[in-house]
Design a protein around this motif. Sequence first.
Motif, short mmCIF file in Angstrom:
data_model
loop_
_atom_site.label_atom_id
_atom_site.label_comp_id
_atom_site.label_asym_id
_atom_site.label_seq_id
_atom_site.Cartn_x
_atom_site.Cartn_y
_atom_site.Cartn_z
N HIS A 122 0.83 -1.21 0.00
CA HIS A 122 0.00 0.00 0.00
C HIS A 122 0.87 1.26 0.00
O HIS A 122 0.61 2.20 -0.76
CB HIS A 122 -0.91 -0.02 1.22
CG HIS A 122 -1.52 1.31 1.55
ND1 HIS A 122 -2.52 1.90 0.80
CD2 HIS A 122 -1.25 2.20 2.55
CE1 HIS A 122 -2.85 3.07 1.31
NE2 HIS A 122 -2.10 3.27 2.38
N VAL A 123 1.89 1.26 0.85
CA VAL A 123 2.78 2.43 0.93
C VAL A 123 3.49 2.65 -0.40
O VAL A 123 3.57 3.78 -0.90
CB VAL A 123 3.81 2.24 2.07
CG1 VAL A 123 4.92 3.28 1.99
CG2 VAL A 123 3.11 2.33 3.43
N HIS A 124 4.01 1.57 -0.99
CA HIS A 124 4.71 1.71 -2.27
C HIS A 124 3.76 2.17 -3.37
O HIS A 124 4.08 3.07 -4.15
CB HIS A 124 5.35 0.39 -2.65
CG HIS A 124 5.98 0.41 -4.01
ND1 HIS A 124 7.05 1.23 -4.33
CD2 HIS A 124 5.68 -0.26 -5.15
CE1 HIS A 124 7.38 1.06 -5.60
NE2 HIS A 124 6.56 0.17 -6.11
N GLY A 125 2.57 1.57 -3.42
CA GLY A 125 1.60 1.97 -4.43
C GLY A 125 1.18 3.41 -4.30
O GLY A 125 1.00 4.12 -5.30
N ARG A 126 1.02 3.86 -3.05
CA ARG A 126 0.67 5.26 -2.81
C ARG A 126 1.76 6.18 -3.33
O ARG A 126 1.48 7.22 -3.96
CB ARG A 126 0.44 5.47 -1.31
CG ARG A 126 0.03 6.89 -0.93
CD ARG A 126 -0.12 7.00 0.58
NE ARG A 126 1.12 6.73 1.27
CZ ARG A 126 1.22 6.53 2.58
NH1 ARG A 126 0.14 6.54 3.34
NH2 ARG A 126 2.39 6.30 3.14
N TRP A 127 3.02 5.81 -3.07
CA TRP A 127 4.13 6.65 -3.54
C TRP A 127 4.15 6.73 -5.07
O TRP A 127 4.34 7.80 -5.65
CB TRP A 127 5.46 6.09 -3.04
CG TRP A 127 6.60 6.89 -3.56
CD1 TRP A 127 7.07 8.09 -3.09
CD2 TRP A 127 7.39 6.60 -4.72
NE1 TRP A 127 8.11 8.55 -3.87
CE2 TRP A 127 8.32 7.65 -4.88
CE3 TRP A 127 7.40 5.54 -5.63
CZ2 TRP A 127 9.26 7.66 -5.90
CZ3 TRP A 127 8.34 5.56 -6.66
CH2 TRP A 127 9.24 6.62 -6.78
N VAL A 128 3.92 5.60 -5.73
CA VAL A 128 3.90 5.60 -7.20
C VAL A 128 2.82 6.53 -7.71
O VAL A 128 3.04 7.35 -8.61
CB VAL A 128 3.70 4.17 -7.75
CG1 VAL A 128 3.38 4.21 -9.24
CG2 VAL A 128 4.94 3.32 -7.51
N GLN A 129 1.62 6.44 -7.14
CA GLN A 129 0.51 7.26 -7.60
C GLN A 129 0.75 8.75 -7.32
O GLN A 129 0.41 9.60 -8.15
CB GLN A 129 -0.79 6.80 -6.94
CG GLN A 129 -1.22 5.41 -7.38
CD GLN A 129 -1.29 5.27 -8.89
OE1 GLN A 129 -1.87 6.11 -9.59
NE2 GLN A 129 -0.70 4.21 -9.41
N GLU A 130 1.33 9.05 -6.17
CA GLU A 130 1.65 10.45 -5.87
C GLU A 130 2.68 10.99 -6.85
O GLU A 130 2.59 12.14 -7.30
CB GLU A 130 2.16 10.57 -4.44
CG GLU A 130 1.08 10.39 -3.38
CD GLU A 130 1.63 10.38 -1.97
OE1 GLU A 130 2.87 10.36 -1.81
OE2 GLU A 130 0.83 10.38 -1.01
N ASP A 131 3.65 10.16 -7.21
CA ASP A 131 4.66 10.58 -8.17
C ASP A 131 4.03 10.84 -9.54
O ASP A 131 4.32 11.84 -10.19
CB ASP A 131 5.74 9.51 -8.28
CG ASP A 131 6.84 9.89 -9.25
OD1 ASP A 131 7.50 10.92 -9.04
OD2 ASP A 131 7.04 9.15 -10.24
N VAL A 132 3.15 9.95 -9.95
CA VAL A 132 2.47 10.12 -11.24
C VAL A 132 1.65 11.40 -11.25
O VAL A 132 1.65 12.15 -12.25
CB VAL A 132 1.59 8.90 -11.56
CG1 VAL A 132 0.73 9.15 -12.79
CG2 VAL A 132 2.45 7.66 -11.78
#
Length: 318
Positions: free
Chosen positions: A99-109
């Motif tokens: 969840h943390v990693h996926g959140r970071w990816v989406q925030e970066d996008v």
Amino acid sequence: MKLIGSLCAVVFCSFLAFCKPTQEKKDRVHHAKELSNQPHDDGNHQYDHEAFLGKEEAKTFDQLTPEESKERLGKIVDKIDSDSDGFVTLQELVAWIKHVHGRWVQEDVEKQIALCDTDHDGKVSWIEYNAQFYSHLKDEDLHDAEDKHSYKKMLARDERRFKKADKDGDMIATREEFTAFLHPEEFDYMKDLVVTETIEDMDKNGDGFVQLEEYIGDLYTPESGEPEPDWVKTEREQFKEFRDMNKDGKMDRNEISHWILPGEYDPVEAESKHLIYESDTNRDEKLTKQEILDNWNMFVGSQATNYGEDLTRKHDEL
């Protein structure tokens, strides 16, 4: 116990911090789902912090006092314990870190779309991206021939990656396609290109293989007169014992793919097992909140000596 060790030393680097060209060494894709670009060793918990919290949130915790860090960690533990049974299992910890990693990816996008989407249609065309980052190639100010050549190579590489990510071939990236462009390691259809880019980055003699010294040179640049660190010696052994599977002194495309995109190795699960092993005092293979709080420095840590002005933002809820 090092459950991850130098297998995790190679960085998972997303393509950009702020939509930089893909060619920059430290920003290129290099390992499928690595959780931090920090070294993962027993004396440095920064890797664990970034895996458990995310890179930006880890910076926030660095500004907190130990007391504040523990308080916020307790709130996180309550969220991780999804069935509220008082224990954090391996499955719950894996789900949290993903969840943390996926959140970071989406925030970066989100950041990159906001930067690149000049017509505000929620998509990023190649024209928009090219104009944002390569328009200076037409400027007379770029007199340095070497710089111009380097940027042209970056342009060609970015265009190739954009075309690969753009499934329908219209050169306009939807959000999903732009995510594949920025984070190709997250998408199966991009992984062959990840291998190609890795070879291009590391193969200095252009023979299509990665020799031992090319492998080490990509990880470590020695200072004049500096003895080689132990971790570099370990990486040499890793190359000989594990990377170079057919023992011919170099890595071919298949070996590189096995290294950076290993199907059986899941760094999220490995990190979760590592955190549990280090904190599970009664060896029941699950963690209580108290066990986590007792080992709080591994999970979140704190570098602050004063709490107050150094804290730039509060995150009572993650």
